[in-house]
Design an enzyme around this catalytic site. Structure first.
Site, PDB file in Angstrom:
ATOM      1  N   TYR A 187      -1.519   0.505   1.062  1.00 45.62           N
ATOM      2  CA  TYR A 187      -1.503  -0.280  -0.175  1.00 45.62           C
ATOM      3  C   TYR A 187      -2.686  -1.232  -0.125  1.00 45.62           C
ATOM      4  O   TYR A 187      -2.891  -1.924   0.875  1.00 45.62           O
ATOM      5  CB  TYR A 187      -0.192  -1.072  -0.272  1.00 45.62           C
ATOM      6  CG  TYR A 187      -0.104  -1.960  -1.498  1.00 45.62           C
ATOM      7  CD1 TYR A 187       0.075  -1.412  -2.772  1.00 45.62           C
ATOM      8  CD2 TYR A 187      -0.207  -3.341  -1.391  1.00 45.62           C
ATOM      9  CE1 TYR A 187       0.163  -2.224  -3.891  1.00 45.62           C
ATOM     10  CE2 TYR A 187      -0.118  -4.162  -2.514  1.00 45.62           C
ATOM     11  CZ  TYR A 187       0.060  -3.593  -3.764  1.00 45.62           C
ATOM     12  OH  TYR A 187       0.146  -4.396  -4.869  1.00 45.62           O
ATOM     13  N   ASP A 206      -9.343  -2.763   5.361  1.00 47.32           N
ATOM     14  CA  ASP A 206      -8.519  -3.688   4.584  1.00 47.32           C
ATOM     15  C   ASP A 206      -7.643  -4.495   5.543  1.00 47.32           C
ATOM     16  O   ASP A 206      -6.581  -4.053   5.971  1.00 47.32           O
ATOM     17  CB  ASP A 206      -7.667  -2.912   3.573  1.00 47.32           C
ATOM     18  CG  ASP A 206      -6.870  -3.864   2.680  1.00 47.32           C
ATOM     19  OD1 ASP A 206      -6.939  -5.092   2.905  1.00 47.32           O
ATOM     20  OD2 ASP A 206      -6.184  -3.372   1.766  1.00 47.32           O
ATOM     21  N   LYS A 259      -4.158 -13.314   2.212  1.00 47.84           N
ATOM     22  CA  LYS A 259      -2.968 -13.855   2.890  1.00 47.84           C
ATOM     23  C   LYS A 259      -3.268 -15.022   3.830  1.00 47.84           C
ATOM     24  O   LYS A 259      -3.485 -16.134   3.386  1.00 47.84           O
ATOM     25  CB  LYS A 259      -2.228 -12.718   3.610  1.00 47.84           C
ATOM     26  CG  LYS A 259      -1.789 -11.638   2.574  1.00 47.84           C
ATOM     27  CD  LYS A 259      -0.662 -10.771   3.043  1.00 47.84           C
ATOM     28  CE  LYS A 259      -0.418  -9.610   2.104  1.00 47.84           C
ATOM     29  NZ  LYS A 259       0.797  -9.602   1.384  1.00 47.84           N
TER      30      LYS A 259
HETATM   31  C1  LIG Z   1      -3.287  -4.303   3.047  1.00 49.12           C
HETATM   32  C2  LIG Z   1      -3.189  -4.995   1.727  1.00 49.12           C
HETATM   33  N1  LIG Z   1      -4.247  -5.002   0.910  1.00 49.12           N
HETATM   34  C3  LIG Z   1      -4.226  -5.623  -0.289  1.00 49.12           C
HETATM   35  C4  LIG Z   1      -3.090  -6.266  -0.711  1.00 49.12           C
HETATM   36  C5  LIG Z   1      -3.068  -6.950  -2.046  1.00 49.12           C
HETATM   37  O1  LIG Z   1      -3.066  -8.324  -1.845  1.00 49.12           O
HETATM   38  P1  LIG Z   1      -2.510  -9.305  -2.991  1.00 49.12           P
HETATM   39  O2  LIG Z   1      -1.048  -9.109  -3.059  1.00 49.12           O
HETATM   40  O3  LIG Z   1      -2.925 -10.674  -2.489  1.00 49.12           O
HETATM   41  O4  LIG Z   1      -3.220  -8.944  -4.245  1.00 49.12           O
HETATM   42  C6  LIG Z   1      -1.962  -6.277   0.090  1.00 49.12           C
HETATM   43  C7  LIG Z   1      -0.726  -6.955  -0.345  1.00 49.12           C
HETATM   44  O5  LIG Z   1       0.283  -6.954   0.280  1.00 49.12           O
HETATM   45  C8  LIG Z   1      -2.007  -5.624   1.339  1.00 49.12           C
HETATM   46  O6  LIG Z   1      -0.940  -5.590   2.150  1.00 49.12           O
END
Ligand SMILES: Cc1ncc(COP(=O)(O)O)c(C=O)c1O
Length: 425
Positions: free
Chosen positions: A146, A239, A267
């Protein structure tokens, strides 16, 4: 901190919320707590306090950001100091330089960076950057990874791994999903085959999957991606929205010895305030406006409150102890679980993030994760709630620990886990 309940209870709030918000909530996973979500009025350390007057040990931690637990004094004071000076100027501020300097010290592959407001924005900007820089359109992602809620990445795999993905949401133009190839996580053969066409701008990957429960990379998977992407002119986007500053100060790339072209963070680095960061090779990041042709802008980019909170968090993380506490807490949780859970299961843990999959003995990718007994996991979540412990209400989220989960709290939690597991039998 006022830990008492209020006269307006969660149920009352929920009944109004379903008239105000789609599904009653502002992010879908929040609706999964049954029979309705509890409303939280505050948190302190490892605990959250609900409007109904209950205290719970929190292993959700805002879905990962709160590595120091709730309301840590150093972070609160840093936010308060900034609040006294004002909090939005539409000009650069000193804190953004200081935070970026710190990030680069710990994650040297982030030679330059751009602050945005969420992980979603970070991966969206990273992918546009990769496309703009390489002149290629396609990207490769992995089934079950994700990367946020934008059109470029809301693509699932289907079984034909190297074929075009299928959108996971209505409203995504077919033209967009056709630009995304999907392979099973941990399948380097598939990824190599896709990249060998030399028409993919980037491969984007979670170094440890944290969005299908927790799934670690197999030995050689990440280094293989690095090698094949370099050989095929494909940019490697790591990511690290979850893993950045969670697995170590240098993130997963330090743990696994990897130098990506682009890294996305979110985060933890914002101390619990909204943040995203896209950083990487100098020549790549310089392609963003105003020095390059790839557009990115944001009213709230490098928000002074977030910068202050992020700096305060990193100051604490640099002391090292938060990592030791969080990892020991994770070990205590997992040991209590392993000791009491008699039915077939597997626990995947990487330092302070983990998840249990029941009714199955190995989880290496999204397809194997989906074979776990999800309804039993939900029963476990509910049993833990009754014992005052909050873990994510979904098999496909991670359980996180923090520096606030000290040994005393964890003793209480271990006891709660044993009781909860007994009630599953
Ligand atoms: C690995 C990863 N990338 C991107 C995101 C998206 O981040 P946000 O919820 O701050 O938009 C998340 C969200 O949980 C994530 O776990």
């Amino acid at each position: 901190m006022d830990k008492g309940g209020s006269s307006v209870l969660s149920q009352d709030l929920w009944e109004e919320a379903i008239t105000l918000f789609a599904g009653g909530v502002n992010s879908p996973v929040r609706a999964k707590v049954q029979p309705y979500p509890f409303y939280v009025r505050g948190g302190q350390g490892a605990y959250i306090f609900t409007e109904d007057g209950n205290a719970m040990v929190d292993f959700v931690l805002g879905y990962g950001p709160l590595f120091l637990g709730h309301n840590p004094p150093e972070v609160r004071r840093a936010i308060e100091r900034q609040l006294e000076r004002g909090w939005l100027f539409g000009t650069p501020s000193r804190a953004e330089v200081e935070l970026a300097r710190k990030i680069r010290v710990h994650i040297p592959s982030m030679e330059k960076m751009r602050f945005v407001n969420s992980g979603t924005e970070a991966t969206m900007a990273a992918i546009r950057l990769a496309r703009g820089y390489t002149g290629r359109t396609k990207i490769l992602k992995f089934d079950g990874n994700y990367h946020g809620a934008h059109d470029y990445v809301l693509i699932d795999a289907g079984s034909a791994a190297s074929e075009y993905g299928v959108p996971t949401s209505a409203g995504i133009p077919g033209e967009v999903s056709k630009t995304v190839s999907v392979c099973p996580y941990n399948d380097l053969t598939c990824a190599s085959r896709v990249m060998s066409k030399e028409d993919h701008a980037a491969v984007i990957v979670e170094p440890v999957m944290g969005n299908m429960g927790v799934i670690p990379p197999k030995e050689g998977f990440l280094s293989g991606l690095r090698e094949v992407s370099s050989n095929t002119g494909t940019l490697l986007i790591l990511d690290e929205v979850i893993t950045g500053f969670r697995l170590s100060l240098g993130g997963a790339q330090e743990v696994y010895g990897l130098r990506p072209d682009i890294t996305t963070l979110g985060k933890i680095v914002g101390g619990g305030l909204p943040i995203g960061v896209v950083g990487g090779r100098r020549d790549l990041i310089d392609s963003f406006t105003p020095s390059g042709p790839v557009f990115n802008a944001g009213t709230f980019n490098a928000h002074p409150l977030t910068m202050a909170a992020g700096l305060a968090v990193l100051d604490q993380l640099e002391k090292g102890w938060p990592y030791r506490v969080a990892e020991s807490a994770a070990k205590v949780f997992v040991e209590a679980l392993e000791e009491s859970l008699k039915l077939p299961h597997v626990v995947n843990r990487v330092l302070s993030m983990f998840q249990v999959f029941m009714g199955i003995s190995e989880v290496v990718d999204a397809q194997s994760a989906k074979k776990a007994d999800r309804s039993l996991y939900l029963k476990f979540h509910e049993a833990l709630l009754r014992e005052g412990v909050f873990v994510a209400p979904s098999q496909f989220e991670a359980i996180f620990t923090s520096a606030a989960h000290g040994s005393e709290v964890m003793e209480e939690v271990a006891h709660a886990i044993r009781k909860a597991v007994k009630s599953l039998a």
